[in-house]
Design an enzyme around this catalytic site. Structure first.
Site, mmCIF file in Angstrom:
data_model
loop_
_atom_site.group_PDB
_atom_site.id
_atom_site.type_symbol
_atom_site.label_atom_id
_atom_site.label_comp_id
_atom_site.label_asym_id
_atom_site.label_seq_id
_atom_site.Cartn_x
_atom_site.Cartn_y
_atom_site.Cartn_z
ATOM 1 N N CYS A 99 6.352 6.517 -0.111
ATOM 2 C CA CYS A 99 6.860 6.885 1.214
ATOM 3 C C CYS A 99 8.332 7.302 1.122
ATOM 4 O O CYS A 99 8.640 8.361 0.595
ATOM 5 C CB CYS A 99 6.640 5.748 2.201
ATOM 6 S SG CYS A 99 6.775 6.278 3.930
ATOM 7 N N HIS B 281 0.785 4.530 1.752
ATOM 8 C CA HIS B 281 1.063 3.164 1.291
ATOM 9 C C HIS B 281 -0.177 2.578 0.617
ATOM 10 O O HIS B 281 -1.084 2.086 1.296
ATOM 11 C CB HIS B 281 1.484 2.291 2.466
ATOM 12 C CG HIS B 281 2.840 2.609 2.999
ATOM 13 N ND1 HIS B 281 3.989 2.041 2.504
ATOM 14 C CD2 HIS B 281 3.235 3.467 3.979
ATOM 15 C CE1 HIS B 281 5.036 2.520 3.156
ATOM 16 N NE2 HIS B 281 4.614 3.386 4.053
ATOM 17 N N GLU C 119 -0.332 -0.156 -0.933
ATOM 18 C CA GLU C 119 -0.275 -1.620 -0.934
ATOM 19 C C GLU C 119 -0.974 -2.258 0.250
ATOM 20 O O GLU C 119 -1.306 -3.451 0.213
ATOM 21 C CB GLU C 119 1.189 -2.093 -0.990
ATOM 22 C CG GLU C 119 2.022 -1.764 0.238
ATOM 23 C CD GLU C 119 2.692 -0.399 0.199
ATOM 24 O OE1 GLU C 119 3.710 -0.211 0.883
ATOM 25 O OE2 GLU C 119 2.180 0.489 -0.529
#
Length: 509
Positions: free
Chosen positions: A79, A167, A169
């Site tokens: 990002c 993202h 994660e």
């Protein structure tokens, strides 16, 4: 030498999630603020740049010093990190036509690239940015795109540097774990050997070297962190670890006796200290939450110092500090604004002139439990709900008194035992009863009553940073309410808290 991945934090709410995902891959990693980058060393196998609430084109944009990193070790920008690598090296980053938040799907991926090896076309990912990459610098090659984001991922020719605007994660990115595994294992070459067993073995060896023949004193709370820390230290130095378990009069019903018995079964060198009067005396009538915390903190320091002073040759203070506490103290913007005093009591090392040893300081909460399981600590310890350091004092709204403490202990005991009886205790992250600072009109028999109110709280969470209230069965709530009102004289009303965190907190004070 423990191989590691460095994560440079630009202030993203997801930074800790990146670390947690890498740890799940048995890969050791550390989070450092972008402006405090440690020496890489041969043990550093790769670097990840986190997201950020800032814009790369803004006046306050975080600017890392990457001269010793980029091109030297594998680098992944996520990002903001991806946008920074574009903006700073000659590309174009600007406001997107529409704010890019939420679910998206990778309509194009270069599946021949090792970062995307095994990922599916149309794989779901999670976007969370207002800026977007509009043009790549020379030498940058597109790797992926979505319907709305043409440049969702890229690589740099001639060096192991990658950027992604989504993202991986967060769990909404369905194959995010696979992408991160590709980066740390295939690109960085990490072995994935950082397991609980390896942590215990290496920690015991390091503690023996660090502590030598010295003695250590540690305050046990009955919670997971202090129990695992004590067990690890005990493995390293045996009876030279002296544990002190203080009864501050604010524990749950029968907890002091029960926990002491359990610690005896673990083989720890533990002394139980009944210091109820040292705490409840100064707390009598105190209403202010911060006032309660300060009194409890000061009393604990005095009691602990008094008891530790009876020991000989103690040079170290053991603490159950875990990684989120460490990260908080060195965050991008410094420690967060104080919402309430932390339950870890400060002042002890200075007063007692001791050095501090923190065997769990690089572990997340779930990792602490896995390490505890590896060392054979019973599940009844590892599954214990978090409990506030100040104890029931901050679950008693309004003035503290021995009577009010007893009322809450009885009500809380009924509630917790019901959760266990119905098989729900282990499915709830934290539960407890709160005694409110209000009275309620009621009717018992033919008499009017004006008695106190108890609120029940149960939340589900991963680490306490966010939490949602649990939808407990109505039958259970009815049973608990009926038993509390019938058995605890002085309480005539029970309510259930259905607030999430945020905006509420888990505890009421």
């Amino acid at each position: 030498m423990q191989e590691r991945i460095l994560i440079l934090d630009f202030g993203s709410q997801y930074t800790q999630l990146i670390a947690r995902r890498l740890r799940e891959l048995n890969t050791y990693c550390e989070i450092h603020p972008f402006h405090r980058i440690p020496e890489l060393g041969d043990e550093t196998k790769g670097v990840i740049l986190s997201g950020s609430p800032f814009s790369t084109t803004g006046e306050n944009a975080p600017i890392p010093e990457l001269d010793g990193i980029k091109g030297r070790v594998p680098l992944l920008g996520i990002c903001y990190g991806a946008q920074y690598l574009v903006h700073h090296f000659g590309g174009n980053v600007g406001q997107s036509h529409s704010r890019e938040y939420g679910r998206a799907h990778l309509q194009y991926i270069d599946s021949s690239n090792e970062l995307f090896n095994g990922l599916s076309q149309d794989s779901q990912v999670w976007m969370s940015h207002a800026d977007t990459i509009k043009e790549l610098p020379a030498g940058y090659v597109k790797l992926a795109s979505t319907e709305d984001v043409a440049l969702a991922a890229y690589r740099i020719e001639g060096e192991p540097t990658y950027g992604i605007q989504f993202h991986p994660e967060v769990h909404h990115s369905r194959e995010g774990a696979l992408l991160l595994a590709n980066f740390v294992k295939n690109i960085c070459g990490c072995s994935g050997d950082w397991t609980p067993e390896a942590f215990v073995e290496s920690s015991v060896a390091e503690l023996r070297e660090q502590l030598g023949s010295d003695h250590v004193v540690l305050g046990l709370s009955g919670g997971v962190d202090s129990t695992v820390a004590a067990t690890l230290l005990s493995r390293a130095i045996g009876d030279r670890l002296h544990c002190i378990f203080v009864d501050n009069g604010l524990l749950r019903k029968d907890e002091f006796k029960n926990v002491l018995e359990q610690y005896g079964q673990l083989g720890l060198n533990v002394k139980g200290v009944d210091a109820t009067d040292d705490f409840l005396g100064p707390l009598d009538g105190v209403k202010d939450p911060e006032g309660k915390r300060k009194i409890i903190g000061a009393a604990f320091i005095d009691v602990f110092d008094r008891e530790a002073g009876k020991l000989v040759d103690v040079r170290w203070l053991g603490q159950g500090t875990i990684y989120p506490d460490v990260i908080e103290s060195v965050s991008v913007a410094g420690p967060s604004a104080t919402i309430k005093s932390h339950h870890n009591v400060g002042g002890l090392p200075e007063k007692m002139k001791l050095k501090v040893v923190e065997p769990l300081r690089m572990l997340f909460k779930d990792e602490v439990r896995r390490v505890g399981k590896t060392m054979g600590i019973p599940q009844e310890f590892l599954a214990r709900h978090p409990f506030p350091g100040p104890g029931l004092a901050i679950r008693i709204l309004g003035p503290i008194s021995k009577k009010r403490v007893r009322l809450l202990q009885e009500a809380d005991h009924i509630y917790i035992e019901a959760l266990k009886r119905h098989g729900l205790y282990d499915k709830v992250w934290q539960a407890g009863a709160i005694l409110l600072d209000s009275h309620s009109v009621g009717v018992m028999g033919d008499e009017r009553t004006y008695e106190q109110v108890v609120a029940l709280r149960a939340v589900e969470s991963v680490d306490g940073m966010t939490a949602d209230w649990v939808h407990l069965p109505y039958d259970l709530l009815a049973e608990v309410s009926n038993q509390i009102i019938n058995r605890v004289s002085g309480i005539n009303r029970v309510v259930y808290d259905i607030s999430s965190k945020p905006p509420a907190t888990i505890e009421w004070e």
